[in-house]
Motif scaffolding. Structure first.
Motif, PDB file in Angstrom:
ATOM      1  N   GLU A   1      -8.419  -2.768   0.994  1.00 49.30           N
ATOM      2  CA  GLU A   1      -8.130  -1.424   0.654  1.00 49.30           C
ATOM      3  C   GLU A   1      -6.635  -1.585  -0.418  1.00 49.30           C
ATOM      4  O   GLU A   1      -6.865  -0.871  -1.296  1.00 49.30           O
TER       5      GLU A   1
ATOM      6  N   TYR B   1      -8.389  -2.482  -3.910  1.00 47.29           N
ATOM      7  CA  TYR B   1      -9.015  -1.302  -4.360  1.00 47.29           C
ATOM      8  C   TYR B   1      -8.074  -0.276  -4.865  1.00 47.29           C
ATOM      9  O   TYR B   1      -8.402   0.385  -5.767  1.00 47.29           O
ATOM     10  N   GLN B   2      -7.038  -0.085  -4.114  1.00 43.97           N
ATOM     11  CA  GLN B   2      -5.975   0.868  -4.341  1.00 43.97           C
ATOM     12  C   GLN B   2      -5.389   0.336  -5.759  1.00 43.97           C
ATOM     13  O   GLN B   2      -5.327   1.556  -6.396  1.00 43.97           O
TER      14      GLN B   2
ATOM     15  N   HIS C   1      -6.143   2.603  -9.300  1.00 48.61           N
ATOM     16  CA  HIS C   1      -4.868   3.510  -9.159  1.00 48.61           C
ATOM     17  C   HIS C   1      -4.895   4.316 -10.403  1.00 48.61           C
ATOM     18  O   HIS C   1      -5.230   4.000 -11.630  1.00 48.61           O
TER      19      HIS C   1
ATOM     20  N   ALA D   1       0.708   3.942  -3.169  1.00 50.95           N
ATOM     21  CA  ALA D   1       0.554   5.224  -2.674  1.00 50.95           C
ATOM     22  C   ALA D   1       1.608   6.386  -3.199  1.00 50.95           C
ATOM     23  O   ALA D   1       1.590   7.401  -3.843  1.00 50.95           O
TER      24      ALA D   1
ATOM     25  N   LYS E   1       0.962  -1.264   0.066  1.00 49.41           N
ATOM     26  CA  LYS E   1      -0.132  -0.024   0.027  1.00 49.41           C
ATOM     27  C   LYS E   1       0.893   1.315  -0.376  1.00 49.41           C
ATOM     28  O   LYS E   1       0.700   2.258  -0.738  1.00 49.41           O
TER      29      LYS E   1
END
Length: 260
Positions: free
Chosen positions: A91, A94-95, A99, A42, A38
């Motif tokens: 999460e 989904y990320q 993206h 990010a 994650k």
């Protein structure tokens, strides 16, 4: 970006490579691995040097799902603790699925359970002939709950049921027939195939256009036909006014290749 133990991050020629580096555990997922993934994704979203992302792995397996020690710990958790942990993985999936940059899975070995889930949420998947795929959760009394939401979108209900309810492992060629992966190549061809494809996206496509198209694909499926078409018309109109569109059309009319 903070130093990571099980995930590597690098960028070259505008291609970001996020690499699972836990080969002794077949790149199995636990709380820390998911957290580091994650963090890497990010960071990649904001990295101006990265236009396309490749998700790769070291060792003989791409990802074997949750590791044994992790599964044993989950048995001791309260419902609230297990819910928090489930949301943690949700999460991440989904990320990746939403993206802003295209994500390509480079699958050099088996992708099982949660590892197959990782491959499912990527935009493209390239794999070697020796790799096997499958969602084996029902064989240990568990359920493939989170990945199911994405798999139904990717391959449809009939094929999803065949994989999720049987728990069978399938070959790379079968995974391609199911629509799980895009291309199967020889082991010595994988690096070059993924690199060439990523470079093509970087060189020939507008990053903004790929981002908006990917986001629309994710969002429009939740809408009614009329709402989806209205949303599409609005996005079409917005895109016409974008800098990338104006640049691309100008280049086309002048018989020039746009520099993306």
């Amino acid at each position: 970006m903070e130093k990571m133990t099980f995930v590597e991050y690098s960028v070259k020629d505008r291609i970001c490579t996020i690499t699972l580096n836990r080969p002794d555990k077949r790149n199995a997922l636990n709380e820390q691995v998911v957290s580091e993934l994650k963090q890497a994704f990010a960071y990649a979203a904001e990295d101006i040097d990265a236009k396309v992302i490749v998700l790769a792995a070291r060792g003989s397996a791409f990802c074997a799902g949750a590791d044994l020690a992790y599964l044993q710990q989950l048995q001791k958790n309260t419902f609230e603790e297990n819910l928090a942990d489930s949301n943690h993985l949700k999460e991440l999936f989904y990320q990746i699925y939403t993206h802003p940059k295209v994500v390509i899975a480079k699958i050099q070995g088996h992708a099982i359970a949660g590892g197959c889930g990782l491959a499912t949420v990527c935009d493209f998947s390239f794999t070697v002939q020796e790799a096997q795929f499958g969602y084996t959760e029902v064989r240990i009394g568990f359920i493939p709950a989170i990945v199911k939401v994405f798999l139904l979108r990717k391959i449809g209900e009939g094929k999803a049921k065949e994989l999720l309810l049987s728990g069978d492992l399938i070959s790379a060629e079968e995974a391609k027939d199911f629509g799980l992966v895009n291309k199967v190549v020889g082991e010595d061809e994988l690096d070059g195939t993924v690199s060439d494809f990523a470079k093509k996206l970087v060189k020939k496509n507008s990053g903004q256009s790929m981002q908006f198209t990917k986001q629309m694909i994710a969002g429009v499926q939740e809408m009614s036909l009329e709402d989806g078409l209205n949303h599409a018309a609005e996005q079409n109109a917005k895109a016409r006014a974008s800098e990338d569109c104006q640049k691309g059309i100008s280049s086309f009319l002048n018989k020039e290749k746009p520099s993306w």
